[in-house]
Motif scaffolding. Structure first.
Motif, short mmCIF file in Angstrom:
data_model
loop_
_atom_site.label_atom_id
_atom_site.label_comp_id
_atom_site.label_asym_id
_atom_site.label_seq_id
_atom_site.Cartn_x
_atom_site.Cartn_y
_atom_site.Cartn_z
N HIS A 81 2.47 -5.37 -1.61
CA HIS A 81 2.68 -6.61 -2.32
C HIS A 81 2.37 -6.76 -3.64
O HIS A 81 2.64 -7.72 -4.50
N CYS A 82 1.82 -5.62 -4.38
CA CYS A 82 1.50 -5.64 -5.76
C CYS A 82 2.36 -4.31 -6.60
O CYS A 82 3.26 -4.75 -7.18
N HIS A 83 1.91 -3.15 -6.47
CA HIS A 83 2.53 -2.18 -7.02
C HIS A 83 3.46 -1.38 -6.26
O HIS A 83 4.13 -0.26 -7.10
N TYR A 84 3.61 -1.19 -5.04
CA TYR A 84 4.38 -0.32 -4.10
C TYR A 84 5.61 0.03 -4.50
O TYR A 84 6.15 1.05 -4.79
N ALA A 85 6.57 -0.98 -4.73
CA ALA A 85 8.11 -0.81 -5.31
C ALA A 85 7.92 -0.17 -6.64
O ALA A 85 8.81 0.57 -6.65
N ASP A 86 7.27 -0.37 -7.60
CA ASP A 86 7.14 -0.15 -8.90
C ASP A 86 6.92 1.58 -8.75
O ASP A 86 7.40 2.25 -9.48
N ASP A 87 5.65 1.75 -8.03
CA ASP A 87 5.35 3.13 -8.07
C ASP A 87 6.44 3.87 -7.38
O ASP A 87 6.77 5.06 -7.91
N ARG A 88 7.04 3.43 -6.32
CA ARG A 88 8.22 4.23 -5.60
C ARG A 88 8.99 4.63 -6.61
O ARG A 88 9.62 5.74 -6.76
N ASP A 89 9.68 3.68 -7.24
CA ASP A 89 10.58 3.79 -8.41
C ASP A 89 10.11 4.99 -9.34
O ASP A 89 10.99 5.53 -9.91
N TRP A 101 -4.28 -0.03 -6.21
CA TRP A 101 -5.04 0.83 -6.83
C TRP A 101 -5.27 0.00 -8.36
O TRP A 101 -6.26 0.45 -9.13
N CYS A 102 -4.58 -0.77 -8.61
CA CYS A 102 -4.98 -1.54 -10.10
C CYS A 102 -6.01 -2.56 -9.94
O CYS A 102 -6.53 -2.96 -11.10
N GLY A 103 -6.66 -2.69 -8.58
CA GLY A 103 -7.79 -3.84 -8.86
C GLY A 103 -7.50 -5.04 -8.62
O GLY A 103 -8.27 -6.02 -8.71
N SER A 104 -6.26 -5.46 -8.37
CA SER A 104 -5.90 -6.89 -8.22
C SER A 104 -6.47 -7.68 -7.02
O SER A 104 -6.58 -8.94 -7.07
N GLY A 105 -6.64 -6.97 -5.95
CA GLY A 105 -7.31 -7.52 -4.69
C GLY A 105 -5.96 -7.77 -3.75
O GLY A 105 -6.40 -8.11 -2.96
N LYS A 106 -4.86 -7.62 -4.13
CA LYS A 106 -3.59 -7.73 -3.37
C LYS A 106 -3.32 -6.44 -2.43
O LYS A 106 -3.98 -5.39 -2.77
N LYS A 107 -2.58 -6.40 -1.49
CA LYS A 107 -2.33 -5.24 -0.67
C LYS A 107 -1.49 -4.63 -1.61
O LYS A 107 -0.59 -4.96 -2.29
N TYR A 108 -1.39 -3.39 -1.44
CA TYR A 108 -0.65 -2.27 -2.17
C TYR A 108 1.03 -2.63 -2.02
O TYR A 108 1.59 -2.60 -3.12
N LEU A 146 -1.28 6.54 -0.77
CA LEU A 146 -1.73 5.19 -0.51
C LEU A 146 -0.97 4.48 0.74
O LEU A 146 0.23 4.67 0.80
N GLY A 147 -1.84 3.98 1.75
CA GLY A 147 -1.26 3.01 2.60
C GLY A 147 -0.66 1.87 2.06
O GLY A 147 -1.07 1.43 1.24
N ARG A 148 0.34 1.39 2.75
CA ARG A 148 0.84 0.14 1.97
C ARG A 148 -0.19 -1.07 2.31
O ARG A 148 -0.10 -2.04 1.73
N ASN A 149 -0.83 -0.97 3.17
CA ASN A 149 -2.00 -2.07 3.55
C ASN A 149 -3.21 -1.79 3.18
O ASN A 149 -3.88 -2.68 3.55
N GLU A 150 -3.41 -1.05 2.27
CA GLU A 150 -4.71 -0.68 1.40
C GLU A 150 -4.59 -1.61 0.34
O GLU A 150 -3.45 -1.82 -0.04
N PRO A 151 -5.77 -1.66 -0.39
CA PRO A 151 -5.88 -2.55 -1.47
C PRO A 151 -5.39 -1.87 -2.51
O PRO A 151 -4.95 -0.60 -2.68
#
Length: 58
Positions: A36-44, A27-34, A20-25
């Motif tokens: 700002h939402c799950h990027y750091a957790d998914d990376r870990d 995947w959890c459906g929150s409406g936030k950019k990736y 996923l690109g960092r600026n895409e919505p």
């Protein structure tokens, strides 16, 4: 994401989360950019999975 949210989060990132690109919505459906939402957790999560795979069975 806070400690308790991560503790009780039941969803693992989808396999495509790594692409996923960092600026895409998110995947959890929150409406936030990736990013700002799950990027750091998914990376870990992905890093822990790779480390476990490299370690092999003990």
């Amino acid at each position: 994401m806070g400690f308790f949210k991560r503790l009780f989060a039941s969803k693992a990132p989808p396999a495509s989360a790594a692409t996923l690109g960092r600026n895409e919505p998110c995947w959890c459906g929150s409406g936030k950019k990736y990013k700002h939402c799950h990027y750091a957790d998914d990376r870990d999560y992905i890093a822990r999975k790779r480390a476990a795979a490299c370690k092999g069975p003990t």
